[in-house]
Design a protein around this motif. Structure first.
Motif, mmCIF file in Angstrom:
data_model
loop_
_atom_site.group_PDB
_atom_site.id
_atom_site.type_symbol
_atom_site.label_atom_id
_atom_site.label_comp_id
_atom_site.label_asym_id
_atom_site.label_seq_id
_atom_site.Cartn_x
_atom_site.Cartn_y
_atom_site.Cartn_z
ATOM 1 N N LYS A 47 0.831 -1.205 0.000
ATOM 2 C CA LYS A 47 0.000 0.000 0.000
ATOM 3 C C LYS A 47 0.868 1.259 0.000
ATOM 4 C CE LYS A 47 -3.663 -2.311 2.627
ATOM 5 N NZ LYS A 47 -4.533 -2.264 3.825
ATOM 6 N N LEU A 48 1.964 1.206 0.746
ATOM 7 C CA LEU A 48 2.860 2.357 0.790
ATOM 8 C C LEU A 48 3.406 2.675 -0.595
ATOM 9 C CD1 LEU A 48 4.548 4.453 2.392
ATOM 10 C CD2 LEU A 48 6.290 2.668 2.657
ATOM 11 N N ARG A 49 3.775 1.656 -1.345
ATOM 12 C CA ARG A 49 4.319 1.888 -2.677
ATOM 13 C C ARG A 49 3.277 2.484 -3.615
ATOM 14 N NH1 ARG A 49 5.430 -3.604 -3.705
ATOM 15 N NH2 ARG A 49 5.389 -2.986 -5.894
ATOM 16 N N VAL A 50 2.027 2.044 -3.486
ATOM 17 C CA VAL A 50 0.957 2.638 -4.287
ATOM 18 C C VAL A 50 0.779 4.107 -3.915
ATOM 19 C CG1 VAL A 50 -1.505 2.557 -4.822
ATOM 20 C CG2 VAL A 50 -0.218 0.428 -4.587
ATOM 21 N N LEU A 51 0.833 4.403 -2.622
ATOM 22 C CA LEU A 51 0.701 5.788 -2.163
ATOM 23 C C LEU A 51 1.845 6.646 -2.687
ATOM 24 C CD1 LEU A 51 -0.535 8.009 -0.365
ATOM 25 C CD2 LEU A 51 0.835 7.093 1.537
ATOM 26 N N GLU A 52 3.068 6.148 -2.579
ATOM 27 C CA GLU A 52 4.225 6.916 -3.050
ATOM 28 C C GLU A 52 4.139 7.165 -4.549
ATOM 29 O OE1 GLU A 52 7.520 5.348 0.227
ATOM 30 O OE2 GLU A 52 7.320 4.349 -1.716
ATOM 31 N N ASP A 53 3.670 6.179 -5.267
ATOM 32 C CA ASP A 53 3.509 6.331 -6.708
ATOM 33 C C ASP A 53 2.489 7.426 -7.018
ATOM 34 O OD1 ASP A 53 4.116 5.734 -9.292
ATOM 35 O OD2 ASP A 53 2.835 3.975 -9.423
ATOM 36 N N PHE A 54 1.375 7.383 -6.319
ATOM 37 C CA PHE A 54 0.326 8.380 -6.534
ATOM 38 C C PHE A 54 0.822 9.779 -6.185
ATOM 39 C CE2 PHE A 54 -3.318 10.809 -4.879
ATOM 40 C CZ PHE A 54 -4.120 10.818 -6.012
ATOM 41 N N GLN A 55 1.520 9.903 -5.066
ATOM 42 C CA GLN A 55 2.017 11.210 -4.649
ATOM 43 C C GLN A 55 3.021 11.773 -5.652
ATOM 44 O OE1 GLN A 55 3.459 10.209 -0.713
ATOM 45 N NE2 GLN A 55 1.668 11.129 0.255
ATOM 46 N N THR A 56 3.856 10.905 -6.181
ATOM 47 C CA THR A 56 4.852 11.360 -7.151
ATOM 48 C C THR A 56 4.183 11.916 -8.400
ATOM 49 O OG1 THR A 56 6.453 9.745 -6.350
ATOM 50 C CG2 THR A 56 6.829 10.651 -8.536
ATOM 51 N N HIS A 57 3.185 11.196 -8.909
ATOM 52 C CA HIS A 57 2.488 11.667 -10.101
ATOM 53 C C HIS A 57 1.661 12.917 -9.807
ATOM 54 C CE1 HIS A 57 3.635 8.575 -12.903
ATOM 55 N NE2 HIS A 57 3.306 7.627 -12.047
ATOM 56 N N LEU A 58 1.055 12.963 -8.630
ATOM 57 C CA LEU A 58 0.263 14.131 -8.269
ATOM 58 C C LEU A 58 1.145 15.364 -8.160
ATOM 59 C CD1 LEU A 58 -2.575 15.091 -7.512
ATOM 60 C CD2 LEU A 58 -2.034 14.577 -5.130
ATOM 61 N N LYS A 59 2.307 15.199 -7.562
ATOM 62 C CA LYS A 59 3.242 16.307 -7.455
ATOM 63 C C LYS A 59 3.655 16.791 -8.839
ATOM 64 C CE LYS A 59 7.894 17.458 -5.872
ATOM 65 N NZ LYS A 59 9.110 16.967 -5.187
ATOM 66 N N SER A 60 3.924 15.850 -9.733
ATOM 67 C CA SER A 60 4.331 16.217 -11.084
ATOM 68 C C SER A 60 3.240 17.007 -11.793
ATOM 69 C CB SER A 60 4.676 14.954 -11.877
ATOM 70 O OG SER A 60 4.979 15.258 -13.211
#
Length: 659
Positions: free
Chosen positions: A159-172
């Motif tokens: 779940k953490l990896r999914v969250l980090e992935d989402f945050q990275t794309h959202l930030k971009s």
């Protein structure tokens, strides 16, 4: 022209206004229409509103403000794609999936929701009592607790990896729009800042807790990589690469490793090789230079594993370097090869093996009719298994695992291992194997219960919760060596080539065995040997003075045959009784034919270079086979390769590629 008087003009103006003013009935109708639309829209909005869960937490649909995202979003680049974990249990109905891999779906709340579309906020809530329990210290000998903690960590880490992935794309995405002067977009983001505090705090606490748990379970990762997510991303998202990883030590081990490289190149294999070593004491600079001289400057590299991990936590050495070397090698897909392995055919065939294609792994069976079962081993494995694998033990663990079937103390030969680290299941399994090879764990428990590192691989996968998602080579272990009668001294035959008869026992005179220090394993096609370990010498334990094993010629698959063990640790695999062949006192193999009661020619059970599975089975059921042409060519080169490995400034021999 005549003009109306002021009084007359005012009267006419009032009359005109009266003509265009709507009737009272029209106003009433308009009022009820407006009220009806408001009620309809209100009901639609209530249907879309989240229903509070049993613990009083409603699914949050907050918006992350630009300033919040740019400062609080983790810099960790995620290691998984969106939608990859749609099977993770969630506390709310499964949302619609992303529009394409790696990019979140852009609905109207996309920029305002800090939670990945495939999960809900409650998926990131870990109760304070549970967090405290998972972060408690425990005894190094408590592997049951270790297994439970590791499996829970991996469940949350997905779940953490999914969250980090989402945050990275959202930030971009927000950075791309940061210069947007559209007041409507900026206003939406600013208004969301007032409603996202709870969601942001929840996610921050989850990430903070996971960082602490990672440090507790896998503290050696961070000197080179900021987190496990970073480490996994290098394999899952980086350029795919294949290569060999080897480990060795100075002296005899390094010379055997050089012979292994020469045999590897003789097969036509051009995979790059990374040598992993643990500092200058493990592999001195002069030995490294000698090994590097076998390459072209690019295809062989040296890497000090102690510079890649926090060695104060690992204290890597000897067998324990294997899993760490595999994990921290630069290759995504790895074939690990021990220093004393000699190849008959290219290891690249492993990547095409159906077992590897399905699981991303190839493990090899050890001699499994060697010693009887061990209660300590069985109890240890039962402690580390998840509860659902204990009662009853699943069939795959009993049918393919000699330790769990209570038949042997040996299950895996870790001289050669193939692993695709880009597959999540393999990454977590290998990570757990590394944990089992930490100094305290291996010295106090693992290496006392098991013989070195070899069983820690399949145990690591099971401990991580893989439920058998790893693959075994489809053929049993084999013995490569010399044909020896039961009344001949195996030690004299193996070390000196002396076949003198040492007893008058007629029963032993008829018994035939294959004896040596070399074990072997079959090619994926099951018709020939692929590689053997034990090195190029007749008896590596006797040191560099031992003669080269240039007379190796026969092999047999173990199956359920019986082993004899010489006091000098020479292994002898008994052949099936009734074979129409023997060996004389000079070491010559003699064949003879006999007739059965019907007068038909009896089957000698001997076939050059071909393994026939129907001959195998039952105690003493092994059948000898002679090496094929390619294998005999490799054996014929061992002496020259060994001499070359002992020269100063050794250079690779010009070896033609075999077919």
């Amino acid at each position: 022209m005549e003009f109306d008087s002021p009084t007359t003009a005012a009267i006419k103006h009032r009359e005109s206004l009266r003509r265009i003013r709507p009737s009272r009935s029209f106003l009433v109708l308009l009022f009820f229409n407006i009220v009806g639309w408001l009620l309809f829209l209100g009901s639609r909005r209530s249907q879309r509103s989240p229903t509070p869960s049993s613990n009083g937490l409603a699914k949050v649909n907050d918006v992350v403000a630009t300033s919040t995202v740019l400062t609080s979003v983790s810099e960790v680049v995620a290691s998984s794609t969106f939608g990859a974990f749609s099977d993770i249990p969630t506390s709310s109905p499964t949302p619609r999936q992303p529009d394409f891999v790696g990019r979140p779906t852009r609905d109207r709340n996309y920029f305002g929701n800090p939670v990945p579309p495939s999960l809900s906020l409650t998926d990131f809530i870990v109760a304070p009592e549970r967090r405290q329990e998972l972060l408690l210290e425990f005894s190094v000998e408590d592997f049951k607790t270790l297994g439970e903690r590791i499996r829970e960590f991996f469940r949350l880490h997905r779940k953490l990896r999914v969250l980090e992935d989402f945050q990275t794309h959202l930030k971009s995405e927000l950075e791309e729009r940061a210069s947007d002067t559209n007041s409507k977009f900026l206003g939406t983001v600013q208004r969301s800042d007032r409603t996202s505090v709870h969601a942001q705090n929840t996610l921050y606490e989850f990430q903070r807790f996971m960082s602490k748990m990672e440090e507790l379970l896998f503290p050696w990762v961070r000197p080179t990589y900021p987190s496990l997510s970073h480490l996994y991303r290098t394999f899952a998202r980086g350029p795919r690469s294949r290569g060999l990883v080897m480990t060795t030590a100075k002296g005899l081990q390094s010379r055997m490793a050089m012979v292994g490289i020469m045999s590897l190149r003789a097969t036509g294999c051009d995979l790059p090789i990374e040598f992993m070593y643990a500092g200058d004491d493990d592999l001195p600079p002069e030995t490294r230079r000698k090994i590097l001289s076998l390459g072209d400057g690019y295809d062989i590299t040296m890497r000090d594993i102690t510079s890649l991990v926090d060695d104060t936590k690992t204290q890597i050495g000897a067998w324990a370097i294997k899993p760490f070397g595999i994990m921290f090698s630069s290759f995504t897909e790895v074939v690990f090869s021990d220093a004393d392995v000699v190849w008959f055919f290219s290891p690249q065939a492993l990547f095409e093996d159906p077992v590897y294609v399905q699981t991303g792994t190839i493990f090899y069976y050890d001699r499994r009719t060697f010693f009887g079962a061990s209660d300590d081993q069985f109890k240890f494995v039962m402690d580390i298994l998840p509860a659902h694998l204990k009662e009853p033990i699943p069939s795959y663990l009993q049918s393919h695992n000699a330790i769990m079937a209570r038949q042997s103390q040996h299950q895996q030969d870790s001289a050669v291992i193939a692993i695709d680290k880009s597959r999540e299941n393999n990454f977590y399994g290998l990570l757990t194997t590394c944990r089992l090879n930490l100094k305290e764990e291996r010295d106090k428990v693992i290496y006392r219960v098991f013989l070195g590192d070899k069983e820690t691989f399949w145990m690591g996968w099971e401990m991580a919760g893989s439920n058998g998602q790893y693959g075994w080579n489809r053929w049993p272990s084999a013995q490569l060596g010399y044909l020896v009668r039961g009344d001949q001294d195996a030690a004299l035959v193996v070390t000196q080539g002396n076949y003198t008869q040492n007893s008058n026992n007629t029963v032993e005179h008829k018994r035939l065995r294959i004896c040596s220090y070399q074990s072997a394993h079959l090619h994926p096609d099951g018709t020939r040997l692929h590689w053997f370990n034990g090195g190029p010498l007749r008896a590596k334990f006797f040191g560099e003075s031992s003669p080269v094993a240039s007379a190796l010629e026969y092999w047999a698959v173990e199956r359920h045959s019986r082993w004899d063990i010489n006091p000098s640790n020479i292994f002898c695999l008994r052949m099936r009784e009734g074979l129409n062949m023997t060996v004389d006192n000079e070491g010559n193999v003699l064949h003879f034919q006999a007739s059965d009661q019907s007068g038909a020619e009896a089957d000698t059970g001997f076939d050059y270079g071909v393994f026939k599975a129907d001959y195998e089975g039952g105690m003493g059921g092994a059948v000898p086979h002679r090496l094929g042409e390619t294998e005999r060519y490799v054996i014929s080169r061992l002496e020259g390769w060994w001499e070359e490995s002992g020269r100063d400034g050794a250079r690779s021999l010009e070896v033609p590629k075999s077919t």
